[in-house]
Structures are given as C-alpha cells and as structure tokens.
Design an enzyme around this catalytic site. Structure first.
Site, PDB file in Angstrom:
ATOM      1  N   TYR A   1     -12.068  10.421   4.406  1.00 46.93           N
ATOM      2  CA  TYR A   1     -12.768   9.435   3.590  1.00 46.93           C
ATOM      3  C   TYR A   1     -13.005   8.110   4.315  1.00 46.93           C
ATOM      4  O   TYR A   1     -13.445   7.134   3.710  1.00 46.93           O
ATOM      5  CB  TYR A   1     -12.054   9.271   2.243  1.00 46.93           C
ATOM      6  CG  TYR A   1     -12.286  10.501   1.402  1.00 46.93           C
ATOM      7  CD1 TYR A   1     -13.346  10.584   0.520  1.00 46.93           C
ATOM      8  CD2 TYR A   1     -11.508  11.642   1.588  1.00 46.93           C
ATOM      9  CE1 TYR A   1     -13.615  11.742  -0.186  1.00 46.93           C
ATOM     10  CE2 TYR A   1     -11.766  12.806   0.897  1.00 46.93           C
ATOM     11  CZ  TYR A   1     -12.818  12.853   0.013  1.00 46.93           C
ATOM     12  OH  TYR A   1     -13.100  14.017  -0.681  1.00 46.93           O
TER      13      TYR A   1
ATOM     14  N   GLU B   1     -13.191   1.891  -4.167  1.00 48.39           N
ATOM     15  CA  GLU B   1     -13.908   3.153  -4.259  1.00 48.39           C
ATOM     16  C   GLU B   1     -13.372   4.066  -5.355  1.00 48.39           C
ATOM     17  O   GLU B   1     -12.197   4.011  -5.707  1.00 48.39           O
ATOM     18  CB  GLU B   1     -13.805   3.912  -2.927  1.00 48.39           C
ATOM     19  CG  GLU B   1     -14.449   3.209  -1.766  1.00 48.39           C
ATOM     20  CD  GLU B   1     -14.304   3.973  -0.455  1.00 48.39           C
ATOM     21  OE1 GLU B   1     -14.864   3.513   0.552  1.00 48.39           O
ATOM     22  OE2 GLU B   1     -13.640   5.042  -0.443  1.00 48.39           O
TER      23      GLU B   1
ATOM     24  N   HIS C   1       0.803  -1.227   0.000  1.00 47.45           N
ATOM     25  CA  HIS C   1       0.000   0.000   0.000  1.00 47.45           C
ATOM     26  C   HIS C   1       0.841   1.285   0.000  1.00 47.45           C
ATOM     27  O   HIS C   1       0.757   2.111   0.898  1.00 47.45           O
ATOM     28  CB  HIS C   1      -0.954   0.001   1.198  1.00 47.45           C
ATOM     29  CG  HIS C   1      -1.892  -1.159   1.230  1.00 47.45           C
ATOM     30  ND1 HIS C   1      -2.817  -1.340   2.233  1.00 47.45           N
ATOM     31  CD2 HIS C   1      -2.047  -2.228   0.392  1.00 47.45           C
ATOM     32  CE1 HIS C   1      -3.501  -2.462   2.010  1.00 47.45           C
ATOM     33  NE2 HIS C   1      -3.036  -3.003   0.884  1.00 47.45           N
TER      34      HIS C   1
END
Length: 365
Positions: free
Chosen positions: A248, A238, A146
């Site tokens: 978010y 998303e 990530h």
C-alpha cells in the site's frame, strides 16, 4: 479502470471530503450508554448484551445490568505514548468458547511492540483465564508511536491484526519486519499456509499486506473483505480495501506531506503499489472502522463508518467497487474524538468518544 482514470476518480473522491454537510441525520438520535471511561480504545459486544471496553492505560471494563466493573487477568501492557491496551474482539463462537482477542503494546527488548493475545472470560465475567500470547511484532521498536491496532476475526476463523510503522517509515517496506503491516494468524497463533509470504526467504510469514503507516480501524464487508483506515502524515489519511500480498505504498507514495511540509517519497503513485479507495486532505485522524450490516438503518447497508479523532465527527462513506466517497459527516456534541465504532446486535451503532470518556449509541428516534 486505467491508472489515469483511477487517479482522477481518487482526486474527485478526495475533493468530496471537504464540502460534505456535517450534522446529525434526520430521524437519528445519540444516547449515552456508558459514562466515566478513561481514554477508551476498543469495544467488545457480548451475546448477552454486556459490553467490554478497553482503556489505554491498561484496564478492561465490563458494563452489564447498568453497572461498570473491572475485569482482571490482563497481560503485561506497556503504557507509553500511544501504546497501551488497545482493541478487543469477542470470538464468533464466544457463546460457547467465551474467547476474547486482545491487542496491546507489550514490553520488548529495546522498547515495545504490538501484540495479540487470546483469553477466556470467566463464567462470572470478573477475570480473564487461560491467557495466551498468539503474536508479537518483531523485532522490538523504540518510541511510543504508531502501534495500530485492531483485531478482526475473518469468516474462516483466522485473525487479522493491523500494525503501525512505529515511527520507522522505511520499515513498512521491509518484509523482514512486521512494522506497517496487516498480519494474519490462526486462533492458536500459527501461520496459515496460504499466507502470501509463508515459506518466503527474508519475509515474516504472518504478513498479509504491507506498506501501511498507522492503521487504527478495520472491519469486514458482507463478502468477508477487510477494509482498514489509516493515518497519513499531513494529509493523506486513507481507507484501503486490503488484498492478499499487496503493497500500500507507505512511505514511497502518499497523498500527504511530512509535517515539515516536505514531499513524501516519490509522489502519489508507483507501479506495484496500491491506490487508496479514499483519502482525506486535510487529515481527519481516522480511527475505528465499521462496515455497516444491520436492519436498523437499511439505507446504510454496506456503507463504511470511520471515526475522526481530529474533527470530531463520524464519516459515512459510500463504496463503489474498489473506490469510495465520503457521503456524510455525522457530527454532534457527542462525537468528540471518536476512537472506535461497532454495530450492536439490534443494528444500532456504538461509538467511543475519548473527549468525554463515554460510549454512545446512534439509534432511531
């Protein structure tokens, strides 16, 4: 729109993603442009028609006049897990400045993190010159997951960079860490004074938005608004319309579940946290994102295109205000593990397939 109506709209939007026809649109063809790439990650289109492609293992390739060559002078890149040489974006004034922006995983104390650098492409296009590190996420993180990461130059010349949570979920809600954020800096790496957390105690001043998991796609619409695509866990990928200072939600809210099947956080909504414009369930593993603005496909003006790493297609998304729906899945033998997607000067669409290491062009018959 009320919260209840918005959630209903989102649910309908998500349902639309499971029954969309997947095929190549009529009158459109795909042709190979550059072959023989090794795990390509990002595309940079130069004004003279030459192309730059990053390879995650730490190589920058130049394609011009039908030939592929290497560009020297890269920063030190940490190649491990999902990390490596990531995105590349030519500056808007490249024709005069020859400036490029690069994102990559850089070695750090305790591991590695996402970094942003600028450099000039030499006159003969064989090397990078005047390399300058503009930003490194802090603090360093261990693990190989990530990193994000896209770099987008805004109309005002500032730079947006997307950063993943590095596998440390709670850090996305910690404003004292860059994990799980979109950051904004100037071209010299300084903090714009109008950043939402500039001058705030206990917050990294580069942060523009936060609460993200792993945003691997980013692009601007015609109004200069930033849109990103980001990986969820099991479900809950998303597309988000990014607003200054907004949260978010990851990992407090999500439309997915953990890979174990366990519930994530507190559900799908919470006061003070943004809802996605669109979410996918099951996950498609979204990567590069393009908001189309070109002449070749007038019917697609303003549509968002997102590559799927999992299901081997390009998602065409129609936008309605701050919500969106997947209208079409562009699927062919060439759309295997689509990593990046950009517009060419003639309005055609360029995309990278990791599956066969090829840069393709989506164009008119």
């Amino acid at each position: 729109m009320s919260a209840a109506v918005r959630l209903i709209a989102l649910a309908l939007c998500s349902a639309c993603t499971t029954g969309v026809d997947a095929d190549l649109p009529s009158g459109v063809r795909i042709e190979p442009v550059v072959e023989g790439l090794d795990e390509p990650w990002g595309i940079g289109v130069l004004p003279n028609g030459a192309l730059l492609v990053t390879e995650r293992a730490g190589r920058l390739r130049l394609f011009r006049d039908g030939a592929l060559s290497d560009v020297a002078g890269l920063p030190e890149v940490a190649v491990a897990g999902q990390g490596g040489l990531l995105d590349i974006t030519p500056a808007r004034d490249f024709a005069t400045s020859r400036t490029l922006f690069l994102t990559y995983a850089t070695p750090q104390s305790g591991g590695s993190g996402t970094a942003l650098a600028s450099a000039r492409l030499s006159a003969d296009a064989t090397r990078l010159e005047a390399l300058r590190v503009l930003f490194e996420m802090a603090p360093g993180s261990s693990g190989g997951r990530h990193f994000g990461s896209r770099v987008v130059e805004a109309p005002d010349g500032t730079l947006f960079v997307t950063i993943g949570d590095r596998g440390d979920r709670p850090s996305s809600q910690d404003l004292d860490r860059h994990n799980g954020s979109v950051i904004r800096v100037t071209r010299d790496g300084s903090v714009p004074p109008d950043n939402p957390f500039a001058g705030s105690a206990g917050a990294r001043p580069e942060i523009w938005s936060y609460g993200h998991r792993n945003p691997q796609g980013a692009g601007l619409d015609a109004n200069g608004t930033l849109w990103i695509s980001e990986h969820g866990a099991r479900g809950g990928d998303e597309v988000n319309r990014i607003e200054k200072g907004a949260n978010y939600g990851w990992p407090v809210i999500s439309y997915g579940v953990h890979y174990s099947g366990a519930r994530i956080g507190e559900g799908t909504a919470k006061e003070g946290m943004e809802q996605p414009a669109l979410y996918w369930d099951p996950s498609i593993a979204p990567s590069g994102l393009l908001v189309y603005q070109g002449e070749m496909f007038p019917d697609w003006q303003g549509d968002i295109f997102v590559g799927s790493l999992k299901f081997d297609y390009i998602s065409r998304i129609e936008v309605d205000g701050d919500t969106a729906r997947e209208a079409e899945q562009i699927e062919a033998a060439e759309t295997g593990r689509v990593r990046d997607i950009v517009k060419a000067p003639d309005g055609s669409i360029l995309f990278l397939s990791v599956t066969d290491g090829t840069l393709y062009r989506l164009t008119r018959d």
